[in-house]
Design a protein around this motif. Structure first.
Motif, PDB file in Angstrom:
ATOM      1  N   UNK A  52     -19.228 -38.429  10.854  1.00 32.76           N
ATOM      2  CA  UNK A  52     -18.475 -37.171  10.867  1.00 32.76           C
ATOM      3  C   UNK A  52     -17.520 -37.195  12.052  1.00 32.76           C
ATOM      4  N   UNK A  53     -16.217 -37.150  11.780  1.00 39.34           N
ATOM      5  CA  UNK A  53     -15.234 -37.229  12.868  1.00 39.34           C
ATOM      6  C   UNK A  53     -14.777 -35.858  13.342  1.00 39.34           C
ATOM      7  N   UNK A  54     -14.989 -34.820  12.541  1.00 39.06           N
ATOM      8  CA  UNK A  54     -14.564 -33.482  12.935  1.00 39.06           C
ATOM      9  C   UNK A  54     -14.418 -32.579  11.731  1.00 39.06           C
ATOM     10  N   UNK A  55     -13.478 -31.622  11.832  1.00 43.74           N
ATOM     11  CA  UNK A  55     -13.284 -30.643  10.767  1.00 43.74           C
ATOM     12  C   UNK A  55     -11.794 -30.449  10.517  1.00 43.74           C
ATOM     13  N   UNK A  56     -11.465 -30.131   9.284  1.00 44.08           N
ATOM     14  CA  UNK A  56     -10.075 -29.833   8.960  1.00 44.08           C
ATOM     15  C   UNK A  56      -9.725 -28.445   9.504  1.00 44.08           C
ATOM     16  N   UNK A  57      -8.467 -28.079   9.450  1.00 47.22           N
ATOM     17  CA  UNK A  57      -8.037 -26.771   9.927  1.00 47.22           C
ATOM     18  C   UNK A  57      -8.655 -25.645   9.091  1.00 47.22           C
ATOM     19  N   UNK A  58      -9.054 -25.954   7.865  1.00 50.46           N
ATOM     20  CA  UNK A  58      -9.706 -24.965   7.002  1.00 50.46           C
ATOM     21  C   UNK A  58     -11.221 -24.976   7.159  1.00 50.46           C
ATOM     22  N   UNK A  59     -11.732 -25.851   8.021  1.00 53.23           N
ATOM     23  CA  UNK A  59     -13.159 -25.870   8.294  1.00 53.23           C
ATOM     24  C   UNK A  59     -13.968 -26.870   7.506  1.00 53.23           C
ATOM     25  N   UNK A  60     -13.315 -27.725   6.688  1.00 52.41           N
ATOM     26  CA  UNK A  60     -14.051 -28.711   5.904  1.00 52.41           C
ATOM     27  C   UNK A  60     -14.443 -29.895   6.780  1.00 52.41           C
ATOM     28  N   UNK A  61     -15.711 -30.327   6.729  1.00 52.12           N
ATOM     29  CA  UNK A  61     -16.129 -31.512   7.492  1.00 52.12           C
ATOM     30  C   UNK A  61     -15.314 -32.730   7.064  1.00 52.12           C
ATOM     31  N   UNK A  62     -14.940 -33.544   8.046  1.00 53.68           N
ATOM     32  CA  UNK A  62     -14.176 -34.768   7.778  1.00 53.68           C
ATOM     33  C   UNK A  62     -15.126 -35.952   7.909  1.00 53.68           C
ATOM     34  N   UNK A  63     -15.455 -36.568   6.772  1.00 48.92           N
ATOM     35  CA  UNK A  63     -16.357 -37.715   6.739  1.00 48.92           C
ATOM     36  C   UNK A  63     -15.534 -38.990   6.710  1.00 48.92           C
ATOM     37  N   UNK A  64     -15.732 -39.844   7.694  1.00 51.23           N
ATOM     38  CA  UNK A  64     -15.022 -41.126   7.766  1.00 51.23           C
ATOM     39  C   UNK A  64     -15.905 -42.228   7.204  1.00 51.23           C
ATOM     40  N   UNK A  65     -15.312 -43.118   6.408  1.00 49.36           N
ATOM     41  CA  UNK A  65     -16.060 -44.211   5.789  1.00 49.36           C
ATOM     42  C   UNK A  65     -15.299 -45.518   6.000  1.00 49.36           C
ATOM     43  N   UNK A  66     -15.940 -46.484   6.639  1.00 47.21           N
ATOM     44  CA  UNK A  66     -15.315 -47.789   6.857  1.00 47.21           C
ATOM     45  C   UNK A  66     -15.632 -48.735   5.716  1.00 47.21           C
ATOM     46  N   UNK A  67     -14.908 -48.589   4.632  1.00 49.51           N
ATOM     47  CA  UNK A  67     -15.187 -49.369   3.422  1.00 49.51           C
ATOM     48  C   UNK A  67     -14.980 -50.864   3.663  1.00 49.51           C
ATOM     49  N   UNK A  68     -13.857 -51.211   4.267  1.00 51.25           N
ATOM     50  CA  UNK A  68     -13.499 -52.617   4.401  1.00 51.25           C
ATOM     51  C   UNK A  68     -14.372 -53.416   5.342  1.00 51.25           C
ATOM     52  N   UNK A  69     -14.887 -52.785   6.399  1.00 52.86           N
ATOM     53  CA  UNK A  69     -15.653 -53.517   7.412  1.00 52.86           C
ATOM     54  C   UNK A  69     -17.159 -53.309   7.295  1.00 52.86           C
ATOM     55  N   UNK A  70     -17.620 -52.534   6.333  1.00 51.85           N
ATOM     56  CA  UNK A  70     -19.065 -52.391   6.116  1.00 51.85           C
ATOM     57  C   UNK A  70     -19.600 -53.681   5.499  1.00 51.85           C
TER      58      UNK A  70
END
Length: 295
Positions: A52-70
């Motif tokens: 979880x990197x943070x939240x959008x301006x509307x309050x939605x959680x921002x989930x980051x996914x490292x697809x290429x390096x997983x």
């Protein structure tokens, strides 16, 4: 009228299947099943890149996914599935209610930013696990993602996306946005800089491990506040539910759902496209070697 009844019946059966899956696999207890020791969880975080990197301006959680390096190569498939479901449950039980309270309105979905940096032909080895995870999400956590932003997409992804995009359901296809480069400028329209995933903070493939205030900025890291809070929450839940019983090491096995025909078709298409691109790459390399040797 018949169409309306069939549509409602479909979702009713889907709900029943979801509830059955939760009961049979004791999903309500999964947040009381820590992955131990902590070193194993750290290894999973290093090879299953999500946070979880943070939240959008509307309050939605921002989930980051490292697809290429997983790499998914530090534990069995059961640990990775367990970790994924735990993050889903933590999102639904803790993160989304907290966001709703914080922003003063109901928030029931998140935003996902998928980093394709480092995507290679070897990703074929991950298709089975990724298919399992995506099927679990489709069947048991539907409509939890507002938008999928794809960033740092190399040629190999672009080629596959052209083939796979027409195979996706329209409701899913509409949620996917492929951004140019790191997507920083576009993402800053909907979130503040501090909520940007670390791999989006610089143009190109660079990233920043630490944020401006000196804390860990890499939300994939076990040392990031999100994973520390999640891991501590799971340990606390385990202590509350079984205070007298020692925590045993071992993955929490969950039955994998059968892939639907569309999932199988998409996986097969990706595999064949990767194979084709791999053959082209090897042919190009061989011709290049012949040219060098011929000179």
């Amino acid at each position: 009228m018949y169409f309306k009844y069939s549509y409602q019946s479909y979702f009713m059966f889907q709900l029943i299947d979801c509830l059955t899956w939760r009961i049979q696999n004791e999903i309500d207890n999964i947040l009381a099943k820590p992955i131990i020791p902590a070193e194993l969880y750290r290894a999973i975080r290093d090879s299953q890149l999500v946070g979880l990197s943070g939240y959008s301006k509307e309050g939605l959680p921002v989930i980051a996914v490292g697809v290429g390096l997983s790499t998914f190569d530090k534990a069995s498939i059961h640990y990775y599935v367990q970790s994924h479901i735990q993050m889903n449950e933590y999102r639904d039980c803790v993160i989304l209610p907290s966001a709703s309270k914080r922003f003063g309105r109901y928030i029931g979905t998140c935003i996902k930013v998928l980093d394709m940096t480092g995507l290679k032909f070897s990703a074929l080895n991950q298709i089975k696990l990724l298919s399992v995870i995506s099927t679990i999400d489709d069947l048991n956590y539907p409509e939890k993602t507002e938008t999928y932003f794809i960033v740092n997409a190399p040629y190999i992804f672009s080629a596959c996306w052209k083939v796979v995009k027409p195979l996706l359901q329209e409701r899913t296809r509409k949620k996917v946005q492929v951004l140019s480069g790191s997507g920083r400028d576009e993402l800053l329209k909907i979130m503040d800089y501090e909520s940007l995933p670390h791999f989006c903070r610089r143009e190109g493939s660079g990233s920043s491990r630490h944020s401006r205030n000196g804390t860990v900025g890499d939300c994939f890291s076990f040392d990031h506040s999100f994973h520390q809070e999640l891991y501590n929450y799971i340990k606390e839940q385990a202590a509350l539910r079984k205070p007298a019983a020692p925590i045993k090491q071992g993955s929490f096995h969950v039955d994998f759902p059968e892939h639907g025909p569309e999932d199988v078709k998409i996986a097969e298409t990706i595999e064949s496209e990767f194979q084709r691109l791999g053959d082209q790459n090897r042919l190009s390399h061989s011709l290049h070697e012949l040219k060098i040797n011929g000179d």
